[in-house]
Design a protein around this motif. Sequence first.
Motif, PDB file in Angstrom:
ATOM      1  N   LYS A   1      66.355 -50.339 -10.795  1.00 60.02           N
ATOM      2  CA  LYS A   1      67.511 -51.127 -10.339  1.00 60.02           C
ATOM      3  C   LYS A   1      67.924 -50.624  -8.970  1.00 60.02           C
ATOM      4  CE  LYS A   1      69.408 -53.162 -14.350  1.00 60.02           C
ATOM      5  NZ  LYS A   1      70.582 -53.574 -15.065  1.00 60.02           N
TER       6      LYS A   1
ATOM      7  N   GLN B   1      77.006 -63.291  -6.308  1.00 60.90           N
ATOM      8  CA  GLN B   1      77.714 -63.524  -5.049  1.00 60.90           C
ATOM      9  C   GLN B   1      78.620 -64.750  -5.162  1.00 60.90           C
ATOM     10  OE1 GLN B   1      75.692 -64.775  -1.290  1.00 60.90           O
ATOM     11  NE2 GLN B   1      76.496 -62.825  -0.572  1.00 60.90           N
TER      12      GLN B   1
ATOM     13  N   LYS C   1      77.696 -47.588  -6.332  1.00 62.95           N
ATOM     14  CA  LYS C   1      76.887 -48.086  -7.442  1.00 62.95           C
ATOM     15  C   LYS C   1      75.899 -47.016  -7.920  1.00 62.95           C
ATOM     16  CE  LYS C   1      78.268 -52.578  -7.459  1.00 62.95           C
ATOM     17  NZ  LYS C   1      79.324 -52.577  -6.495  1.00 62.95           N
TER      18      LYS C   1
ATOM     19  N   PRO D   1      66.256 -56.209  -4.702  1.00 60.86           N
ATOM     20  CA  PRO D   1      67.441 -55.473  -5.164  1.00 60.86           C
ATOM     21  C   PRO D   1      68.237 -56.275  -6.194  1.00 60.86           C
ATOM     22  CG  PRO D   1      67.816 -56.387  -2.991  1.00 60.86           C
ATOM     23  CD  PRO D   1      66.387 -56.661  -3.320  1.00 60.86           C
ATOM     24  N   VAL D   2      68.985 -55.572  -7.027  1.00 61.40           N
ATOM     25  CA  VAL D   2      69.859 -56.261  -7.975  1.00 61.40           C
ATOM     26  C   VAL D   2      71.183 -56.609  -7.320  1.00 61.40           C
ATOM     27  CG1 VAL D   2      68.869 -55.317 -10.089  1.00 61.40           C
ATOM     28  CG2 VAL D   2      70.664 -54.046  -8.905  1.00 61.40           C
ATOM     29  N   SER D   3      71.464 -55.999  -6.165  1.00 62.02           N
ATOM     30  CA  SER D   3      72.699 -56.317  -5.462  1.00 62.02           C
ATOM     31  C   SER D   3      72.564 -55.983  -3.987  1.00 62.02           C
ATOM     32  CB  SER D   3      73.873 -55.544  -6.073  1.00 62.02           C
ATOM     33  OG  SER D   3      75.070 -55.910  -5.445  1.00 62.02           O
ATOM     34  N   GLU D   4      73.169 -56.844  -3.145  1.00 62.31           N
ATOM     35  CA  GLU D   4      73.211 -56.582  -1.702  1.00 62.31           C
ATOM     36  C   GLU D   4      74.661 -56.342  -1.325  1.00 62.31           C
ATOM     37  OE1 GLU D   4      71.390 -59.945   0.146  1.00 62.31           O
ATOM     38  OE2 GLU D   4      69.369 -59.188  -0.212  1.00 62.31           O
ATOM     39  N   GLU D   5      74.998 -55.094  -1.041  1.00 60.31           N
ATOM     40  CA  GLU D   5      76.395 -54.711  -0.848  1.00 60.31           C
ATOM     41  C   GLU D   5      76.825 -54.872   0.607  1.00 60.31           C
ATOM     42  OE1 GLU D   5      78.336 -53.663  -3.415  1.00 60.31           O
ATOM     43  OE2 GLU D   5      76.702 -53.987  -4.824  1.00 60.31           O
ATOM     44  N   GLN D   6      78.152 -54.902   0.801  1.00 56.42           N
ATOM     45  CA  GLN D   6      78.699 -55.121   2.140  1.00 56.42           C
ATOM     46  C   GLN D   6      78.779 -53.858   2.978  1.00 56.42           C
ATOM     47  OE1 GLN D   6      78.918 -58.088   3.068  1.00 56.42           O
ATOM     48  NE2 GLN D   6      78.478 -58.746   0.996  1.00 56.42           N
TER      49      GLN D   6
ATOM     50  N   GLN E   1      81.207 -61.394   3.430  1.00 52.81           N
ATOM     51  CA  GLN E   1      79.972 -61.040   4.114  1.00 52.81           C
ATOM     52  C   GLN E   1      79.805 -61.822   5.409  1.00 52.81           C
ATOM     53  OE1 GLN E   1      76.289 -60.810   1.718  1.00 52.81           O
ATOM     54  NE2 GLN E   1      75.434 -62.175   3.248  1.00 52.81           N
TER      55      GLN E   1
ATOM     56  N   VAL F   1      83.278 -57.249  -6.666  1.00 54.23           N
ATOM     57  CA  VAL F   1      82.327 -56.464  -5.866  1.00 54.23           C
ATOM     58  C   VAL F   1      82.198 -55.044  -6.398  1.00 54.23           C
ATOM     59  CG1 VAL F   1      82.451 -57.752  -3.716  1.00 54.23           C
ATOM     60  CG2 VAL F   1      84.072 -55.918  -4.120  1.00 54.23           C
TER      61      VAL F   1
ATOM     62  N   GLU G   1      73.134 -58.489   6.719  1.00 58.56           N
ATOM     63  CA  GLU G   1      74.129 -58.757   7.761  1.00 58.56           C
ATOM     64  C   GLU G   1      74.762 -57.484   8.314  1.00 58.56           C
ATOM     65  OE1 GLU G   1      73.896 -60.384   4.960  1.00 58.56           O
ATOM     66  OE2 GLU G   1      73.602 -62.480   5.539  1.00 58.56           O
TER      67      GLU G   1
ATOM     68  N   ALA H   1      80.492 -55.932 -10.296  1.00 57.91           N
ATOM     69  CA  ALA H   1      79.318 -56.794 -10.453  1.00 57.91           C
ATOM     70  C   ALA H   1      78.338 -56.732  -9.299  1.00 57.91           C
ATOM     71  CB  ALA H   1      79.768 -58.236 -10.661  1.00 57.91           C
ATOM     72  N   GLY H   2      78.795 -56.312  -8.111  1.00 57.45           N
ATOM     73  CA  GLY H   2      77.910 -56.332  -6.959  1.00 57.45           C
ATOM     74  C   GLY H   2      77.839 -57.710  -6.340  1.00 57.45           C
ATOM     75  N   SER H   3      76.814 -57.923  -5.512  1.00 56.92           N
ATOM     76  CA  SER H   3      76.725 -59.193  -4.792  1.00 56.92           C
ATOM     77  C   SER H   3      75.265 -59.554  -4.565  1.00 56.92           C
ATOM     78  CB  SER H   3      77.457 -59.060  -3.458  1.00 56.92           C
ATOM     79  OG  SER H   3      77.207 -60.169  -2.647  1.00 56.92           O
ATOM     80  N   LEU H   4      74.827 -60.617  -5.205  1.00 59.25           N
ATOM     81  CA  LEU H   4      73.462 -61.110  -5.004  1.00 59.25           C
ATOM     82  C   LEU H   4      73.497 -62.620  -5.130  1.00 59.25           C
ATOM     83  CD1 LEU H   4      70.568 -59.897  -4.575  1.00 59.25           C
ATOM     84  CD2 LEU H   4      70.189 -60.327  -6.996  1.00 59.25           C
TER      85      LEU H   4
ATOM     86  N   SER I   1      83.052 -63.242  -2.128  1.00 59.24           N
ATOM     87  CA  SER I   1      82.185 -62.198  -1.574  1.00 59.24           C
ATOM     88  C   SER I   1      81.308 -62.748  -0.451  1.00 59.24           C
ATOM     89  CB  SER I   1      81.333 -61.473  -2.627  1.00 59.24           C
ATOM     90  OG  SER I   1      81.106 -62.246  -3.743  1.00 59.24           O
TER      91      SER I   1
ATOM     92  N   PHE J   1      75.455 -55.920 -12.685  1.00 60.60           N
ATOM     93  CA  PHE J   1      74.729 -56.797 -11.770  1.00 60.60           C
ATOM     94  C   PHE J   1      74.363 -58.148 -12.384  1.00 60.60           C
ATOM     95  CE2 PHE J   1      73.383 -52.371 -10.761  1.00 60.60           C
ATOM     96  CZ  PHE J   1      74.227 -52.211  -9.686  1.00 60.60           C
TER      97      PHE J   1
ATOM     98  N   ALA K   1      73.526 -55.520   2.485  1.00 60.21           N
ATOM     99  CA  ALA K   1      73.163 -56.889   2.856  1.00 60.21           C
ATOM    100  C   ALA K   1      72.580 -56.865   4.270  1.00 60.21           C
ATOM    101  CB  ALA K   1      74.397 -57.780   2.801  1.00 60.21           C
TER     102      ALA K   1
END
Lengths: 265, 250
Positions: free
Chosen positions: B133, A222, B173, B160-165, A230, A211, B140, A214-217, A226, A133, B138
């Motif tokens: 963590k 992001q 994760k 959050p550490v990440s917002e996934e699709q 979205q 994605v 959306e 690393a994920g998406s922020l 990515s 992340f 997301a």
Amino acid sequence: MVTARARPTGLPGWVFVPAALGAVFVLLPLVAIVARVDWANFVPLITSDSSRAALWLSLRTSAVSTVLCVLLGVPMAVVLARTEFRGQGVLRSLVLLPLVLPPVVGGLALLYTFGRRGLLGETFSAWGIEIAFSSTAVVMAQTFVSMPFLVVSLEGALRTAGQRYEVVAATLGAGPSTVFRRVTLPLVLPGLLSGAVLAFARALGEFGATVTFAGSLQGTTQTLPSLIYQERVTDPDAAVALALVLVVVAVVVIGLARQGRGSTR
Amino acid sequence: MRRTALLAAAFLLAPALAACGGDDEGTTLNVYAAASLTATFEEVAEVFEQEHDGVDVELNFSGSSDLVTAIQEGADADVFASADLPNMDKITTDGLEAGDPVDFATNTLQIVVPPGNPAGVTGFADLAGADVKLVVCAPEVPCGAATQKVSENTGITLSPVSEEQSVTDVLGKVTSGEADAGLVYVTDVIAAGEAVEGIEFPEAAEVVNTYPIVVLADSEEGDLAQEFVDLVLGEAGQGVLGDAGFAPAP
């Protein structure tokens, strides 16, 4: 006009039909993107907070990963092009594997290596290094997928350039490091530049491995791809506008790379 | 030379032509369903095919909004099952439905943690802790919208550490142990089995996600499509959905 110029080279006429079809197949989708752009709102769409953050992050991480590709990829290409050892063919294929692997697979592989429970993850955690992340993870994903582009083009350039000058320099008393710095590198510089530019372009477009690993922020992981993925759900106009930005950047970058290659000849 | 070109052209066109002529025998029912329905609808489709000789149910799973886009762009769909009401509204706004959509299931959020719950999460409030963590959908996408609503209801701000699709990305994760906790649907936790642990939290009950289903106006197999919808709404379909963790629609 095209046929008139091509005739002396002896190209059969029918070749132009599939060639034109192929070109249309590649270009038409790009035209379709341009046609879908909401021009009235184009500037606000690509300058929103999330868009700017994503573009900036993409450019930054791609630049860092290109530097990494050069630092690690140049020696790899030199070793592959200038030495012979058992299993070299296998090694070359393995090094080039990320070219053909689905990016998601690359992302999983990185996860199982550097992730918290990965092969090296526990060691890294013990040192207090957390990769997941973070922008570092983005750079690693990009480097993983783009390194082969640099290695392939540079290895090709090295083989084409041959070893004559290097041999001469060595007989004149230059040590291996001097030969490498003063002869080999300048000789293949155009190939190196075009390889680096290609690696940069590939890093910019990286999505699957990013994605997955690393994920998406926003602002941290992001990247532009990515964000496009979205936005396509809720705001297709923004997705299309950003897609066009990415296409334009890619076209410019590839143009630069081709220019670099052209000057080798 | 000319023959080579013709052969090449034939090769390129053959698959396309074959695809056009494939419907000669039997009937195909195209069901577009939200990705979270994958396992359950595969089972329902099997029952349907057993009950209807010569009918082939083609299932197309994806995010609801992707499916809506495909249907709006003229995809050959007979039935659409959405994971939320807003996406179904897009279909009815465009008048693409034949009859009114019917709610057939509901789903609620659950906290998901890796086996052993390393971060010691016990409830929604714990997710806001700086040492946890957290990975969420997301805003959306539907699961992210639900997450946001719970956050608003409780006044607990998540970082959050990440917002996934998608829910799948959140689960990935968590199952890989990268994240200490995630927010997904009850059904996803059940489907993931041993790979994760689910933690119920009372605040989830106020944010219920409703799944509607509808027969599409462009369907050439309207009656058959309606029978598929009836099967989903009937005892057999509801049984399959219940086993997967879906609650019945009110």
